[in-house]
Design an enzyme around this catalytic site. Structure first.
Site, short mmCIF file in Angstrom:
data_model
loop_
_atom_site.label_atom_id
_atom_site.label_comp_id
_atom_site.label_asym_id
_atom_site.label_seq_id
_atom_site.Cartn_x
_atom_site.Cartn_y
_atom_site.Cartn_z
N CYS A 226 21.00 -75.82 4.40
CA CYS A 226 19.70 -75.93 5.08
C CYS A 226 19.24 -77.37 5.18
O CYS A 226 19.74 -78.26 4.50
CB CYS A 226 18.65 -75.06 4.39
SG CYS A 226 18.25 -75.45 2.70
N CYS A 227 18.28 -77.58 6.09
CA CYS A 227 17.70 -78.89 6.36
C CYS A 227 18.78 -79.81 6.94
O CYS A 227 19.39 -79.50 7.94
CB CYS A 227 17.05 -79.45 5.09
SG CYS A 227 15.96 -80.86 5.36
N ILE A 228 19.04 -80.95 6.29
CA ILE A 228 20.03 -81.91 6.78
C ILE A 228 21.44 -81.58 6.28
O ILE A 228 22.43 -82.09 6.82
CB ILE A 228 19.64 -83.36 6.39
CG1 ILE A 228 20.48 -84.41 7.13
CG2 ILE A 228 19.75 -83.55 4.87
CD1 ILE A 228 20.34 -84.39 8.64
N THR B 20 20.08 -73.10 8.35
CA THR B 20 18.68 -73.01 8.77
C THR B 20 18.05 -74.38 8.62
O THR B 20 18.50 -75.20 7.81
CB THR B 20 17.92 -71.94 7.95
OG1 THR B 20 16.64 -71.71 8.55
CG2 THR B 20 17.71 -72.37 6.51
#
Length: 224
Positions: free
Chosen positions: A135-137, A197
């Site tokens: 998730c995120c980066i 995500t």
């Protein structure tokens, strides 16, 4: 019996380690699904240490495993001790640590180098056809290690995702496919068993980020 899931941390704190809310959300959603969790981090120095009050680097030196132990309440293992045979899935929360300590994306972008232990672990899960959640980066780790895979870091035509267009373009340049998804969604690359995500890549309220991570966790467990 609950699934056995590894969670890989990258320090403690959004600017130089794992994003604390994302890591906590992953652990809460795994707990709710009665998963057995083992937490890991590489035993290596952080790229740097950031004063989270001032937002600027300091001269201090910190270790990724030692700092990650704060989030794990001390119950953590060196990433080099991870055995894919003992686990059903693996999840990487985001935060700048994923792009600074697990790889060098923060300074080198698509030309980054992935930490050798991280690369080895990712390839091991992929080879065993066991799911990988990011998730995120942190989806850039998959983009760098698995050319041709599909990931999301958010939506590139929405002002709530200011850093997504450039990141999505870099992912595409690596030969991967970026899929636009909103913060409450996850993308499932069925072929590679990679679930992503965007989390804090979106300027969204915390509960929306929490819910999106929940979707990612559920999809990972479905594939496990």
């Amino acid at each position: 019996m609950g699934k056995r899931v590894a969670v890989v941390l990258a320090g403690c704190g959004v600017f130089d380690g794992s994003e604390i809310h994302e890591a906590s959300a992953v652990l809460v959603h795994l707990s709710r699904q009665q998963a057995t969790v083992k937490i890991f981090a590489p035993n290596t120095d952080q790229m740097h240490v950031v004063d989270h009050l001032k937002g600027s680097p300091t001269e201090e030196k910190r270790n990724v495993l030692v700092e990650s132990a704060r989030l794990a309440r001390g119950d953590i293992q060196d990433l080099s001790d991870l055995d894919v045979k003992d686990l059903d899935a693996i999840i990487f929360p985001g935060g700048f640590g994923a792009a600074k300590n697990l790889c060098s994306w923060a300074v080198q972008g698509k030309d980054c180098v992935v930490n050798e232990q991280v690369k080895t672990v990712l390839k091991a899960f992929h080879a065993e056809k066991k799911p990988i959640g990011l998730c995120c980066i942190s989806p850039v780790l998959a983009a760098k290690v698995f050319p041709g895979c599909e990931v999301t870091v958010g939506h590139d035509k929405d002002d709530r995702y200011p850093d997504v267009p450039d990141t999505a373009e870099a992912i595409s340049q690596l030969g991967c496919k970026h899929i636009c998804k909103h913060v409450n969604e996850a993308h499932v690359d069925e072929k590679n068993k990679i679930v992503t995500t965007c989390a804090f890549m979106c300027k969204a309220p915390l509960h929306e980020i929490f819910d999106g991570i929940g979707v990612m966790v559920q999809e990972v467990l479905k594939l496990a």
